[in-house]
Design an enzyme around this catalytic site. Structure first.
Site, PDB file in Angstrom:
ATOM      1  N   ASP A  20       0.746  -1.186  -0.020  1.00 26.40           N
ATOM      2  CA  ASP A  20      -0.176  -0.038   0.126  1.00 26.40           C
ATOM      3  C   ASP A  20       0.951   1.189   0.004  1.00 26.40           C
ATOM      4  O   ASP A  20       2.179   1.217   0.231  1.00 26.40           O
ATOM      5  CB  ASP A  20      -1.191  -0.130   1.222  1.00 26.40           C
ATOM      6  CG  ASP A  20      -0.210   0.031   2.628  1.00 26.40           C
ATOM      7  OD1 ASP A  20       1.154  -0.026   2.455  1.00 26.40           O
ATOM      8  OD2 ASP A  20      -0.658  -0.013   3.359  1.00 26.40           O
ATOM      9  N   ASP A  59      -7.763  -7.470  -0.011  1.00 30.58           N
ATOM     10  CA  ASP A  59      -6.944  -7.917   1.201  1.00 30.58           C
ATOM     11  C   ASP A  59      -7.618  -7.390   2.390  1.00 30.58           C
ATOM     12  O   ASP A  59      -8.468  -6.555   2.478  1.00 30.58           O
ATOM     13  CB  ASP A  59      -5.778  -6.988   1.020  1.00 30.58           C
ATOM     14  CG  ASP A  59      -5.797  -5.649   1.577  1.00 30.58           C
ATOM     15  OD1 ASP A  59      -6.658  -4.776   0.743  1.00 30.58           O
ATOM     16  OD2 ASP A  59      -5.350  -5.384   2.720  1.00 30.58           O
ATOM     17  N   CYS A  75     -14.038 -28.397   6.304  1.00 29.60           N
ATOM     18  CA  CYS A  75     -12.845 -27.848   5.595  1.00 29.60           C
ATOM     19  C   CYS A  75     -11.589 -29.012   5.748  1.00 29.60           C
ATOM     20  O   CYS A  75     -11.599 -29.851   6.662  1.00 29.60           O
ATOM     21  CB  CYS A  75     -12.330 -26.876   6.751  1.00 29.60           C
ATOM     22  SG  CYS A  75     -10.722 -26.249   6.078  1.00 29.60           S
ATOM     23  N   CYS A 109      -8.422 -28.671   5.253  1.00 29.71           N
ATOM     24  CA  CYS A 109      -7.131 -28.048   5.700  1.00 29.71           C
ATOM     25  C   CYS A 109      -6.317 -28.844   6.477  1.00 29.71           C
ATOM     26  O   CYS A 109      -6.775 -29.797   7.283  1.00 29.71           O
ATOM     27  CB  CYS A 109      -7.262 -26.592   6.055  1.00 29.71           C
ATOM     28  SG  CYS A 109      -7.241 -26.255   7.752  1.00 29.71           S
ATOM     29  N   CYS A 151      -7.471 -28.733  10.184  1.00 29.17           N
ATOM     30  CA  CYS A 151      -8.890 -29.564  10.407  1.00 29.17           C
ATOM     31  C   CYS A 151      -8.648 -31.083  10.404  1.00 29.17           C
ATOM     32  O   CYS A 151      -9.219 -31.823  10.899  1.00 29.17           O
ATOM     33  CB  CYS A 151     -10.001 -29.062   9.418  1.00 29.17           C
ATOM     34  SG  CYS A 151     -10.498 -27.398   9.883  1.00 29.17           S
ATOM     35  N   HIS A 201      -5.981 -21.823   9.478  1.00 28.24           N
ATOM     36  CA  HIS A 201      -7.178 -22.479   8.976  1.00 28.24           C
ATOM     37  C   HIS A 201      -7.918 -21.295   8.281  1.00 28.24           C
ATOM     38  O   HIS A 201      -8.558 -21.124   7.283  1.00 28.24           O
ATOM     39  CB  HIS A 201      -7.898 -23.194  10.341  1.00 28.24           C
ATOM     40  CG  HIS A 201      -9.588 -22.977   9.956  1.00 28.24           C
ATOM     41  ND1 HIS A 201     -10.061 -24.213   9.049  1.00 28.24           N
ATOM     42  CD2 HIS A 201     -10.370 -22.011  10.133  1.00 28.24           C
ATOM     43  CE1 HIS A 201     -11.263 -23.517   8.915  1.00 28.24           C
ATOM     44  NE2 HIS A 201     -11.767 -22.497   9.691  1.00 28.24           N
TER      45      HIS A 201
HETATM   46 ZN    ZN Z   1      -9.511 -25.782   8.179  1.00 17.75          ZN
END
Ligand code: ZN
Length: 380
Positions: free
Chosen positions: A95, A269, A307, A309, A312, A338
């Site tokens: 920025d 963002d 999820c 990921c 998880c 996560h």
């Molecule tokens: Zn997750």
């Protein structure tokens, strides 16, 4: 001369203003729309660059204001630029520092030349001008950089915003002239104008005439309502050229990302996912979950059963709750991981929905699961 960053529009979604695009940068080519994790101090808090790569981040944000004051742009330049300094070989966007000057600095005085202020670290008097912001960004060396703009409060008077927009346009022009590396750093102009349609129009017209390689929409997500933000996007994005990327600054809730994409935004963002992660709050398919809460003490299921990921798949709510309550840094690493995965994965779903021309159904589905259509909409 070819611009440093090139946007190619691949396809428009049939029923909305959403666009699937390809953004070519000196550090990688990737599909848009995207969410960009924020690394204020040249580090996405609690995340190693390897983690960011694993979850599919293609570009991250760093803050000019913070890196200018500490460690100093000359040190980053000496290190070989931000990519080398932080060991991140994909895209980086900085920025201009303007937003922080207007939100963090203690006292400030805006003149045509620039902004005088006292910095938030040691109270020292500083001065940031459009040329200085560009010089710092040229030293930092990101792929995409921003012009210095004024980000006034959303509900300032019409007269004030009108003057501010005119000054932001003049600053953009000065920044463009001061830019030394247009062949490998793309400078974006920032459209301001708060909630006033004619001022947004003027701002967009001024900036588009300067032919920036991309455009940001600033001055939103600063306290106005979501419907207000959507209203502004409805009349602002059509003012921007189709063959350039459009970046909505500071937006990072799941609903706002989807609603922004529907209105033609390509890049977002926000510090939100990592900031709330540090308080033990998780974004999940079924709404926000405060994993610190006592009711999860014996909950051995994952943060989000839907999820896939790394967190998880391997760790329980009970374990993460325990780590955060014991102030173990690994706990907030897991929640940060996560949350960022959740938003990046959401954007992957958004891109697929654009390809399949079913973004409105996708929105409906996500909103329904999240509980956003119900009374607890605030928990999004
Ligand atoms: Zn997750």
């Amino acid at each position: 001369m070819e611009p440093a960053v090139k946007y190619t529009l691949i396809k428009k979604e049939k029923h909305t203003g959403a666009r699937l695009g390809m953004l070519e940068t000196p550090h990688g080519t990737f599909e848009t729309p995207i969410f960009m994790p924020v690394g204020t101090e040249a580090s996405v808090k609690n995340m190693a660059p390897e983690d960011l790569e694993k979850i599919g981040a293609t570009i991250v944000l760093a803050n000019t204001y913070h890196l200018w004051l500490r460690p100093g742009e000359d040190i980053v330049k000496e290190a070989g630029g931000l990519h080398k300094f932080m060991n991140w070989n994909k895209g980086i966007l900085t920025d201009s520092g303007g937003f922080q000057v207007f939100s963090l600095a203690n006292t400030r005085d805006i003149t045509e030349a620039g902004v005088h202020f006292r910095n938030h670290l040691n109270g020292r008097r500083e001065f940031l001008s459009p040329e200085k912001a560009i010089k710092i960004e040229n030293y930092l060396g990101p792929d995409i950089m921003m012009s210095l703009d004024e980000c006034p409060p959303f509900f300032e008077s019409y007269d004030y915003i009108k003057k501010s927009v005119a000054r932001t346009s003049r600053w953009a022009e000065r920044g463009l002239k001061a830019h030394r590396n247009p062949d490998w750093q793309a400078l974006f102009g920032i459209v301001q104008g708060a909630g006033f349609e004619d001022l947004r129009k003027q701002s967009a017209k001024d900036l588009v005439s300067m032919d920036f390689p991309g455009y940001s929409i600033g001055g939103l997500s600063v306290g106005e309502s979501k419907s207000e933000m959507n209203r502004v996007l409805d009349f602002t994005t059509p003012l921007l050229p189709e063959n350039k990327p459009r970046y909505l600054m500071g937006v990072g809730t799941a609903d706002s990302l989807i609603d922004g994409v529907i209105r033609g935004i390509d890049m977002f963002d926000c510090v939100l996912p990592t900031r709330i992660a540090r308080n033990g709050t998780c974004m999940t398919t079924h709404g926000r979950l405060v994993v610190k809460n006592a009711k999860y003490a014996r909950d051995f299921g994952p943060i989000d059963p839907d999820c896939d990921c790394y967190v998880c798949r391997n760790y329980s709510r009970a374990y993460i709750r325990h780590l955060i309550n014991a102030n173990e840094l690994f706990g907030t690493h897991l929640t940060s991981y996560h949350n960022l995965y959740f938003l990046l994965n959401l954007m992957k779903g958004v891109r697929q929905a654009i390809k399949d021309d079913n973004l409105l159904e996708f929105r409906e589905h996500v909103f329904e699961d999240y509980g956003f259509n119900k009374a607890n909409a605030k928990n999004f």
